[in-house]
Design a protein around this motif. Structure first.
Motif, PDB file in Angstrom:
ATOM      1  N   ILE A   2       2.635 -35.344 -30.851  1.00 24.10           N
ATOM      2  CA  ILE A   2       1.663 -34.510 -31.566  1.00 24.10           C
ATOM      3  C   ILE A   2       0.267 -35.077 -31.358  1.00 24.10           C
ATOM      4  N   MET A   3      -0.721 -34.234 -31.614  1.00 21.76           N
ATOM      5  CA  MET A   3      -2.112 -34.637 -31.528  1.00 21.76           C
ATOM      6  C   MET A   3      -2.626 -34.951 -32.930  1.00 21.76           C
ATOM      7  N   THR A   4      -3.623 -35.808 -33.009  1.00 22.52           N
ATOM      8  CA  THR A   4      -4.271 -36.024 -34.297  1.00 22.52           C
ATOM      9  C   THR A   4      -5.126 -34.797 -34.615  1.00 22.52           C
ATOM     10  N   MET A   5      -5.510 -34.668 -35.876  1.00 25.48           N
ATOM     11  CA  MET A   5      -6.352 -33.535 -36.260  1.00 25.48           C
ATOM     12  C   MET A   5      -7.698 -33.592 -35.541  1.00 25.48           C
ATOM     13  N   ASN A   6      -8.204 -34.792 -35.305  1.00 23.41           N
ATOM     14  CA  ASN A   6      -9.470 -34.939 -34.575  1.00 23.41           C
ATOM     15  C   ASN A   6      -9.327 -34.500 -33.122  1.00 23.41           C
ATOM     16  N   GLU A   7      -8.192 -34.858 -32.509  1.00 21.64           N
ATOM     17  CA  GLU A   7      -7.943 -34.442 -31.121  1.00 21.64           C
ATOM     18  C   GLU A   7      -7.852 -32.928 -31.013  1.00 21.64           C
ATOM     19  N   ILE A  10      -4.708 -24.829 -20.811  1.00 23.97           N
ATOM     20  CA  ILE A  10      -4.686 -25.888 -21.824  1.00 23.97           C
ATOM     21  C   ILE A  10      -4.827 -27.266 -21.178  1.00 23.97           C
ATOM     22  N   LYS A  11      -4.282 -27.431 -19.969  1.00 31.00           N
ATOM     23  CA  LYS A  11      -4.439 -28.705 -19.244  1.00 31.00           C
ATOM     24  C   LYS A  11      -5.925 -28.934 -18.908  1.00 31.00           C
ATOM     25  N   TYR A  12      -6.589 -27.860 -18.512  1.00 36.45           N
ATOM     26  CA  TYR A  12      -8.008 -27.941 -18.149  1.00 36.45           C
ATOM     27  C   TYR A  12      -8.845 -28.393 -19.340  1.00 36.45           C
ATOM     28  N   TYR A  13      -8.615 -27.789 -20.500  1.00 34.33           N
ATOM     29  CA  TYR A  13      -9.427 -28.125 -21.667  1.00 34.33           C
ATOM     30  C   TYR A  13      -9.063 -29.497 -22.242  1.00 34.33           C
ATOM     31  N   ALA A  14      -7.810 -29.904 -22.103  1.00 38.53           N
ATOM     32  CA  ALA A  14      -7.422 -31.246 -22.548  1.00 38.53           C
ATOM     33  C   ALA A  14      -8.148 -32.301 -21.716  1.00 38.53           C
ATOM     34  N   LYS A  15      -8.206 -32.068 -20.403  1.00 43.36           N
ATOM     35  CA  LYS A  15      -8.921 -33.006 -19.518  1.00 43.36           C
ATOM     36  C   LYS A  15     -10.405 -33.020 -19.847  1.00 43.36           C
ATOM     37  N   LYS A  16     -10.959 -31.838 -20.107  1.00 47.96           N
ATOM     38  CA  LYS A  16     -12.377 -31.718 -20.450  1.00 47.96           C
ATOM     39  C   LYS A  16     -12.691 -32.446 -21.759  1.00 47.96           C
ATOM     40  N   ALA A  17     -11.704 -32.443 -22.677  1.00 45.31           N
ATOM     41  CA  ALA A  17     -11.879 -33.097 -23.978  1.00 45.31           C
ATOM     42  C   ALA A  17     -11.673 -34.607 -23.902  1.00 45.31           C
ATOM     43  N   GLY A  18     -11.225 -35.089 -22.735  1.00 44.45           N
ATOM     44  CA  GLY A  18     -10.990 -36.518 -22.577  1.00 44.45           C
ATOM     45  C   GLY A  18      -9.690 -36.988 -23.202  1.00 44.45           C
ATOM     46  N   PHE A  42      -1.487 -19.903 -18.818  1.00 46.86           N
ATOM     47  CA  PHE A  42      -1.939 -20.543 -20.053  1.00 46.86           C
ATOM     48  C   PHE A  42      -1.736 -22.056 -19.995  1.00 46.86           C
ATOM     49  N   TRP A  43      -0.672 -22.515 -19.335  1.00 43.56           N
ATOM     50  CA  TRP A  43      -0.452 -23.961 -19.185  1.00 43.56           C
ATOM     51  C   TRP A  43      -1.640 -24.586 -18.439  1.00 43.56           C
ATOM     52  N   LYS A  44      -2.085 -23.938 -17.374  1.00 38.67           N
ATOM     53  CA  LYS A  44      -3.225 -24.461 -16.611  1.00 38.67           C
ATOM     54  C   LYS A  44      -4.474 -24.502 -17.492  1.00 38.67           C
ATOM     55  N   THR A 100      -6.084 -38.065 -22.861  1.00 35.73           N
ATOM     56  CA  THR A 100      -5.299 -38.612 -21.752  1.00 35.73           C
ATOM     57  C   THR A 100      -3.807 -38.297 -21.866  1.00 35.73           C
ATOM     58  N   ALA A 101      -3.339 -37.976 -23.067  1.00 35.52           N
ATOM     59  CA  ALA A 101      -1.921 -37.644 -23.250  1.00 35.52           C
ATOM     60  C   ALA A 101      -1.592 -36.342 -22.522  1.00 35.52           C
ATOM     61  N   ASP A 102      -0.311 -36.149 -22.219  1.00 36.11           N
ATOM     62  CA  ASP A 102       0.140 -34.950 -21.513  1.00 36.11           C
ATOM     63  C   ASP A 102       0.263 -33.801 -22.515  1.00 36.11           C
ATOM     64  N   ILE A 103      -0.783 -33.004 -22.614  1.00 40.02           N
ATOM     65  CA  ILE A 103      -0.833 -31.917 -23.597  1.00 40.02           C
ATOM     66  C   ILE A 103      -0.244 -30.635 -22.996  1.00 40.02           C
ATOM     67  N   THR A 104       0.651 -29.996 -23.735  1.00 49.14           N
ATOM     68  CA  THR A 104       1.226 -28.707 -23.342  1.00 49.14           C
ATOM     69  C   THR A 104       1.042 -27.733 -24.508  1.00 49.14           C
ATOM     70  N   PRO A 105       1.277 -26.438 -24.288  1.00 49.29           N
ATOM     71  CA  PRO A 105       1.208 -25.499 -25.413  1.00 49.29           C
ATOM     72  C   PRO A 105       2.129 -25.893 -26.559  1.00 49.29           C
ATOM     73  N   HIS A 106       3.285 -26.492 -26.233  1.00 52.06           N
ATOM     74  CA  HIS A 106       4.229 -26.875 -27.276  1.00 52.06           C
ATOM     75  C   HIS A 106       3.701 -28.056 -28.098  1.00 52.06           C
ATOM     76  N   THR A 107       2.789 -28.845 -27.515  1.00 49.73           N
ATOM     77  CA  THR A 107       2.179 -29.937 -28.271  1.00 49.73           C
ATOM     78  C   THR A 107       1.387 -29.381 -29.453  1.00 49.73           C
ATOM     79  N   LEU A 108       0.701 -28.266 -29.228  1.00 47.82           N
ATOM     80  CA  LEU A 108      -0.042 -27.633 -30.324  1.00 47.82           C
ATOM     81  C   LEU A 108       0.904 -27.071 -31.375  1.00 47.82           C
ATOM     82  N   ARG A 109       2.051 -26.556 -30.943  1.00 46.56           N
ATOM     83  CA  ARG A 109       3.058 -26.048 -31.891  1.00 46.56           C
ATOM     84  C   ARG A 109       3.585 -27.200 -32.757  1.00 46.56           C
TER      85      ARG A 109
END
Length: 294
Positions: A110-115, A224-232, A220-222, A234-243
């Motif tokens: 999971i991501m932190t609320m700040n992430e 979310i990967k793009y914006y995760a990289k843009k946000a810095g 959509f996977w591409k 480093t974890a492997d973020i997928t749509p299911h990570t947000l779920r």
């Protein structure tokens, strides 16, 4: 063998009223088994023996399939065999010797609320595409829906007066609320971007790709990967990570498991229970850090 697979999928749809995802999963697993059988000259279900199923599982083990994948395939085979028995096509249960591998229950990432906040702020709002991206990301985190449910949403599934969406999965549907930030992002997308992007003005698809048609899972996977990289991040973020993050953050902030289960669309509350365990672990860590004798 294809005929018996089709009959089973039809049974899942018409009698069991299983979700579309469940039907597709069974069909995919059984088609792979059929290919395996054909390669060994087995073309009829009546030719099948217990050793054929055992050998198929052994091959998956040799090819180092994940235990979860092997377990799912075994469940598909067992359900199919039981159906064939009930239909009188097979006289005995040839799947009794199949052993389900032990699976370690992994705590979901999971991501932190700040992430999450950083990720959701990445679309710049300067183009129709980024206005759409912002709306999709906000809605995904606001509702915890699956990416397949997100890309299938129609305009009729969205209620901006009452702030909820309706998710349909086969013959089942559930209503999930969303908050002010998701609502604002959705209104901006619908009012300023959707009409510029959509190819067919008569289409009721809510979110469209840059060609104006329905977005794909891969698209959509591409995104979310793009914006995760843009946000810095480093974890492997997928749509299911947000779920997972949606559910974990709800439980962490006091939501009851039954409500979270209904919003996620879990058929069994034991699946939702993992988020309570995560919350207990979080509380324990906070205690250790904060208590003078922790």
């Amino acid at each position: 063998m294809q005929k018996e697979i089709d009959a089973f999928v039809s049974y899942l749809h018409n009698v069991k009223q299983s979700s579309a995802n469940t039907q597709m999963s069974y069909q995919r697993d059984l088609k792979k088994f059929m290919v395996f059988c054909n390669s060994r000259g087995i073309t009829s279900v009546k030719e099948l023996k217990p050793r054929d199923l055992e050998e198929y599982v052994h091959v998956m083990d040799e090819e180092q399939f994940k235990p979860t994948t092997v377990s799912r395939n075994i469940a598909s085979l067992k359900a199919w065999v039981h159906f064939l028995q009930e239909e009188g096509i097979l006289s005995e249960d040839i799947s009794t010797t199949l052993k389900v591998p032990k699976i370690e229950k992994k705590v979901p990432e999971i991501m932190t609320m700040n992430e999450v906040g950083t990720l959701l702020e990445q679309p710049s709002h300067n183009s129709p595409k980024e206005i759409r991206d912002k709306a999709m990301l906000e809605l995904l985190y606001a509702t915890g829906i699956r990416v397949t449910e997100l890309i299938k949403l129609t305009m009729e599934d969205l209620n901006l007066q009452m702030n909820y969406i309706t998710c349909k999965d086969g013959n089942k549907e559930r209503m999930i609320p969303f908050g002010a930030k998701a609502r604002a992002a959705l209104i901006r997308y619908i009012d300023t971007a959707r009409a510029k992007m959509i190819a067919d003005s008569q289409s009721n698809i809510l979110f469209v790709n840059c060609s104006g048609r329905a977005m794909s899972r891969q698209g959509f996977w591409k995104l979310i990967k793009y914006y995760a990289k843009k946000a810095g991040i480093t974890a492997d973020i997928t749509p299911h990570t947000l779920r997972h993050s949606f559910a974990a953050h709800l439980v962490e902030n006091g939501a009851d498991l039954k409500s979270v289960q209904e919003m996620l669309g879990h058929s069994d509350i034991s699946t939702t229970q993992i988020y309570a365990t995560m919350n207990h672990n979080h509380i324990r860590e906070v205690y250790k850090r904060a208590h003078p004798r922790g």
